[in-house]
Design a protein around this motif. Structure first.
Motif, PDB file in Angstrom:
ATOM      1  N   HIS A  54       0.821  -1.188   0.000  1.00 55.80           N
ATOM      2  CA  HIS A  54       0.000   0.000   0.000  1.00 55.80           C
ATOM      3  C   HIS A  54       0.866   1.253   0.000  1.00 55.80           C
ATOM      4  N   THR A  91     -11.913   6.649   4.507  1.00 57.25           N
ATOM      5  CA  THR A  91     -11.454   6.431   3.129  1.00 57.25           C
ATOM      6  C   THR A  91     -10.679   5.130   3.020  1.00 57.25           C
ATOM      7  N   GLU A  92      -9.800   4.880   3.999  1.00 52.58           N
ATOM      8  CA  GLU A  92      -9.009   3.642   4.002  1.00 52.58           C
ATOM      9  C   GLU A  92      -9.898   2.428   4.236  1.00 52.58           C
ATOM     10  N   THR A 145     -11.758   1.480   1.081  1.00 49.97           N
ATOM     11  CA  THR A 145     -10.830   0.836   0.146  1.00 49.97           C
ATOM     12  C   THR A 145     -10.607  -0.629   0.529  1.00 49.97           C
ATOM     13  N   LYS A 187     -13.801  -2.675  -0.214  1.00 49.12           N
ATOM     14  CA  LYS A 187     -13.940  -2.974  -1.646  1.00 49.12           C
ATOM     15  C   LYS A 187     -12.938  -4.041  -2.080  1.00 49.12           C
ATOM     16  N   GLU A 188     -11.701  -3.916  -1.627  1.00 48.83           N
ATOM     17  CA  GLU A 188     -10.658  -4.850  -2.053  1.00 48.83           C
ATOM     18  C   GLU A 188     -10.920  -6.270  -1.544  1.00 48.83           C
ATOM     19  N   GLU A 190     -20.017   3.093  -6.328  1.00 47.83           N
ATOM     20  CA  GLU A 190     -19.464   4.208  -5.565  1.00 47.83           C
ATOM     21  C   GLU A 190     -20.072   5.531  -6.015  1.00 47.83           C
TER      22      GLU A 190
END
Length: 305
Positions: free
Chosen positions: A54, A164-165, A168, A171-172, A217
């Motif tokens: 990351h 925000t993290e 992410t 979703k991942e 999104e």
């Protein structure tokens, strides 16, 4: 004549005293040297396994092992002399090992899992015994949330950045679950959660060999339901009374529109519809250690809605 003999005896006595003092002093220096060779060393050898991902953020895992090797000489008294203790410097290799980053396994459990609670009427909350009990429990929970967040903010926590993290990661993980990407999942979840997700992928592939998943999104809603500090008391080298060495767990609620479709071994659609959006509510628990330099958030559990 008598005066001369007295002077001679005095000179002999002084000479004997000087020789005895010189012998004692030499012996003292020898003993001091032997004591100075006894090291008083405390070494901490810490094993670590650091994986960078990351954009360079290290992902830490593995057991933290703290080894202490101490050699201590008991105080020795030599008559009028004070006991001597010296400390020897640690070898260069040991000093270099001290610079290695600490790594530790996740506690492996969700500390005080979030449980949705039904709303109660105003009159029942403040005018019944059960209502007062419920009010006390709710207040205690909110105080724990505030304390955990206050502790987290000292490490540079930003709610906006964390959300925000978290989105992410959300979703991942879902994408990799659909694609069967077990290797990528290892970097996003805790050790215990990784084993659970591998089993889920295996079971899903036995029924639906292929699936399609998509997140629409921006996500509809994200909010924090619970914040707790979890000590790793079962791990080596962690003092449960030292709150600077704890894991923090944040329980988030995700409300998002998604698309899903599943296929059999021949590619025929057996479930879902990739052209329709479905509103899905998930409750996930994210974990992060407060004592790993550069540690970041990982999924440590999910709560059934």
């Amino acid at each position: 004549m008598a005066l001369g003999r007295l002077q001679t005896l005095r000179n002999i006595f002084e000479t004997v005293q000087i020789r005895e003092f010189s012998t004692l002093l030499a012996s003292s220096r020898s003993n001091s040297k032997s004591i100075s060779n006894v090291p008083h060393i405390t070494l901490r050898c810490i094993s670590s396994c650091i994986y960078k991902d990351h954009g360079g953020i290290p992902w830490t895992s593995g057991d933290k092992i703290m080894l202490r090797s101490t050699t201590t000489q008991e105080p020795i008294s030599y008559g009028y002399m004070r006991s001597v203790t010296t400390k020897a410097k640690a070898p260069a290799q040991a000093r270099q090992m001290g610079a290695v980053k600490v790594s530790m396994l996740s506690p492996g459990i969700i500390y005080e899992p979030y449980v949705p609670r039904e709303k109660i009427p105003f009159w029942k909350r403040y005018f019944t015994r059960n209502g007062w009990k419920r009010t006390k429990e709710d207040l205690t929970s909110e105080l724990k949330n505030a304390y955990a967040i206050a502790k987290l903010r000292k490490s540079g926590y930003s709610k906006k950045q964390f959300y925000t993290e978290a989105v992410t990661i959300y979703k991942e993980i879902n994408t990799q679950m659909a694609n069967g990407g077990k290797g990528t999942l290892r970097k996003l979840v805790t050790e215990h959660m990784y084993s659970a997700l591998k089993n889920e992928i295996k079971q899903r592939e036995s029924v639906w060999p292929t699936v399609y998943w998509e997140l629409i999104e921006p996500i509809v809603k994200v909010r924090t339901l619970r914040a707790r500090l979890a000590t790793a008391s079962l791990q080596i080298g962690v003092d449960r009374n030292d709150l600077s060495k704890v894991f923090i767990q944040l329980t988030l609620e995700f409300l998002a529109k998604q698309k899903f479709e599943a296929y059999d071994g021949k590619g025929a659609v057996v479930s879902g519809d990739r052209n329709k959006e479905v509103l899905v509510r998930d409750i996930w628990v994210f974990e992060k250690s407060l004592f790993h330099p550069g540690a970041y958030w990982r999924l440590c559990g999910r709560i059934k809605v």
